[in-house]
Write a protein that holds these residues in place. Structure first.
Motif, PDB file in Angstrom:
ATOM      1  N   ASP A 153      -4.035   7.063  -1.815  1.00 38.18           N
ATOM      2  CA  ASP A 153      -3.690   6.351  -0.582  1.00 38.18           C
ATOM      3  C   ASP A 153      -4.535   5.096  -0.369  1.00 38.18           C
ATOM      4  O   ASP A 153      -4.339   4.360   0.586  1.00 38.18           O
ATOM      5  CB  ASP A 153      -3.802   7.284   0.620  1.00 38.18           C
ATOM      6  CG  ASP A 153      -5.169   7.930   0.718  1.00 38.18           C
ATOM      7  OD1 ASP A 153      -5.928   7.839  -0.272  1.00 38.18           O
ATOM      8  OD2 ASP A 153      -5.478   8.508   1.778  1.00 38.18           O
ATOM      9  N   ASN A 176       0.851  -1.193   0.000  1.00 38.71           N
ATOM     10  CA  ASN A 176       0.000   0.000   0.000  1.00 38.71           C
ATOM     11  C   ASN A 176       0.885   1.240   0.000  1.00 38.71           C
ATOM     12  O   ASN A 176       2.104   1.139  -0.098  1.00 38.71           O
ATOM     13  CB  ASN A 176      -0.970  -0.021   1.186  1.00 38.71           C
ATOM     14  CG  ASN A 176      -0.226  -0.044   2.515  1.00 38.71           C
ATOM     15  OD1 ASN A 176       0.967   0.250   2.576  1.00 38.71           O
ATOM     16  ND2 ASN A 176      -0.929  -0.394   3.566  1.00 38.71           N
ATOM     17  N   ILE A 177       0.261   2.392   0.126  1.00 41.65           N
ATOM     18  CA  ILE A 177       1.024   3.638  -0.037  1.00 41.65           C
ATOM     19  C   ILE A 177       2.085   3.806   1.057  1.00 41.65           C
ATOM     20  O   ILE A 177       3.094   4.478   0.853  1.00 41.65           O
ATOM     21  CB  ILE A 177       0.073   4.848  -0.081  1.00 41.65           C
ATOM     22  CG1 ILE A 177       0.813   6.129  -0.516  1.00 41.65           C
ATOM     23  CG2 ILE A 177      -0.587   5.088   1.268  1.00 41.65           C
ATOM     24  CD1 ILE A 177       0.199   6.801  -1.680  1.00 41.65           C
ATOM     25  N   SER A 178       1.877   3.164   2.225  1.00 43.60           N
ATOM     26  CA  SER A 178       2.899   3.278   3.275  1.00 43.60           C
ATOM     27  C   SER A 178       3.966   2.195   3.142  1.00 43.60           C
ATOM     28  O   SER A 178       4.785   2.037   4.041  1.00 43.60           O
ATOM     29  CB  SER A 178       2.264   3.196   4.662  1.00 43.60           C
ATOM     30  OG  SER A 178       0.892   3.340   4.621  1.00 43.60           O
ATOM     31  N   ALA A 205       4.164   7.366  -5.130  1.00 44.67           N
ATOM     32  CA  ALA A 205       3.368   6.426  -4.343  1.00 44.67           C
ATOM     33  C   ALA A 205       4.199   5.242  -3.848  1.00 44.67           C
ATOM     34  O   ALA A 205       3.906   4.680  -2.798  1.00 44.67           O
ATOM     35  CB  ALA A 205       2.206   5.918  -5.195  1.00 44.67           C
TER      36      ALA A 205
END
Lengths: 249, 227
Positions: free
Chosen positions: A108, A78-80, A237
């Motif tokens: 996000d 994911n974005i993190s 991203a």
């Protein structure tokens, strides 16, 4: 010969039904084969970012599938930068993530697949990280795969595809000659800031000394802009994930 | 060909030979004397668009042959039942169905070709040659003759686009069917010799020039003058 209205309507209805059945029947029959063809094409594009196109062209479909199995491991982040294995109770795999559908969601909430190219059979010996990118060209969607060397900075190769760019102009992003311009360029500036490669306006200049610029496409400046935006968006991203990879190595 | 002689005539005519002189003309006329591309100047759009290389051009030519022959046959079989007021729409529906079939088959079995030809297969629907033959021939002639007529027109189209593609690929990319010709020739003359390719040939302008040259040569030979 003048026919009655009812004859004309009956004729049209029958014709429509017959042709309709014929078309839907064909679509049902060929659907699974087409799906396989699309899946194989995606694999070709992913591999195309790391090995020369001619080599892929020489391989048979079964060989490509086998080679892909042996050399690519994939995950979804994911974005993190955290690995995602399921979403809404459904298991996700990188191969089944529909990037065009994810593109419509806010950045996000998207799923970001990562394809890791490694030595045949040994997953630890990573050769390259392949990231999908997606965006808008001049007329329709454009997408591609960006392969990074293990230094997470140098570009190993790219492949591009498009849905409807102008043949001979924007559609040239699919030609190896244009894609090879990206090889060896860098995505970070010397101070470590993200600075994706930018395709320039105009064509025919030499950018071999520049690490963040490539020669443009004459007559397709807007497609080139689309390519640039796609890199900025997606590399942004993937930032968190790339940082993590860098931290590990 | 039993239906041939079973027409309303009172006394039976002998059956026409499978390839009689008249029927041979159906095929041979569109090749040169009445070529759909160079004389009737139809189907130019696709002749420009798909002819940068031989391989996609060949696939395009085969697709067009299939579509024209099959649509001519279908319309000819239905010609006495088609209501004249909606005939164009009926023709269009048949052509569109056939083109969609071709597109689906390409997508399943030749995905790379499908990607390369992209919209141009779909645009066969609007190729004036197809509808032209339906309206001008298949609506008023028997199935077998219509097949021959369609085949002739399609061949007339095909050889022109293949000829254009041959020169465009040879001069533009230095290859024929992907086989490097220029490189091979260059290597025969030592290292310093290098045959250069012409980028103009890869762009649509190149197709215009080649097509113009073909028309010029052809009209000089046949003496055809536009009225």
């Amino acid at each position: 010969m003048q026919q009655s209205n009812s004859y004309i309507i009956t004729f049209s209805v029958i014709l429509t039904v017959v042709l309709g059945f014929l078309l839907s029947g064909t679509s049902q029959l060929l659907g699974p084969i087409q799906k396989e063809a699309v899946a194989l094409d995606t694999k070709k594009q992913i591999l195309g970012a790391v090995i020369p196109v001619e080599e892929i062209a020489a391989m048979k479909p079964a060989d490509i599938n086998a080679y892909y199995e042996n050399t690519i491991s994939s995950k979804v982040v994911n974005i993190s930068g955290e690995e995602v294995t399921e979403q809404d109770g459904v298991a996700v795999t990188a191969e089944t993530v529909d990037i065009s559908k994810n593109y419509k969601k806010p950045a996000d909430q998207r799923l970001y697949p990562v394809f890791i190219f490694h030595d045949e059979g040994s997953e630890d010996k990573v050769i390259s990280y392949i990231l999908p990118v997606y965006g808008a060209g001049l007329w329709d969607a454009i997408w591609g795969y960006l392969a990074l060397e293990t230094d997470i900075n140098t570009i190993k190769g790219v492949t591009f595809s498009h849905a409807g760019e102008t043949p001979g102009l924007g559609a040239r992003i699919t030609s190896p000659e244009v894609q090879n311009r990206y090889t060896g360029k860098k995505i970070y500036s010397e101070s470590g800031e993200l600075e994706p490669v930018e395709m320039q306006k105009g064509e025919g200049r030499d950018y071999s000394g520049q690490e963040h610029q490539v020669d443009g496409l004459s007559g397709a400046t807007l497609t080139a802009k689309g390519v640039n935006n796609m890199f900025v968006n997606y590399l942004g991203a993937y930032q968190a994930y790339l940082e993590k990879v860098k931290g590990k190595s | 060909m039993s239906t041939e002689t079973a027409e309303k005539t009172a006394f039976k005519k002998p059956a026409e030979a499978m390839l009689s002189k008249r029927r041979k003309k159906l095929i041979s006329d569109p090749l040169v004397d009445d070529n759909p591309v160079t004389i009737q100047v139809l189907g130019i759009c696709s002749a420009l668009a798909v002819t940068t290389q031989m391989k996609p051009t060949l696939v395009m030519a085969l697709s067009v042959v299939f579509v024209i022959v099959m649509s001519n046959l279908t319309i000819s079989l239905m010609r006495n039942t088609i209501p004249s007021r909606v005939r164009i729409i009926v023709q269009l529906a048949v052509v569109a169905t056939l083109v969609t079939l071709v597109n689906e088959v390409l997508k399943a079995f030749a995905y790379d070709m499908y990607k390369e030809l992209s919209v141009f297969v779909g645009l066969i629907i609007t190729n004036c040659i197809v509808m032209g033959r339906l309206e001008a021939f298949a609506m008023g002639n028997k199935p077998y003759d219509s097949i021959l007529d369609g085949f002739g027109s399609a061949l007339g189209y095909s050889w022109i686009i293949l000829a254009v593609a041959f020169f465009r690929e040879l001069w533009g990319s230095g290859t024929v069917f992907g086989i490097p010709v220029f490189d091979t020739i260059s290597s025969l003359f030592g290292e310093d010799f290098n045959l250069a390719t012409n980028g103009l040939m890869v762009s649509p302008v190149g197709a215009f020039i080649i097509l113009g040259l073909i028309i010029w040569v052809q009209r000089t030979k046949t003496g055809y003058v536009e009225h």
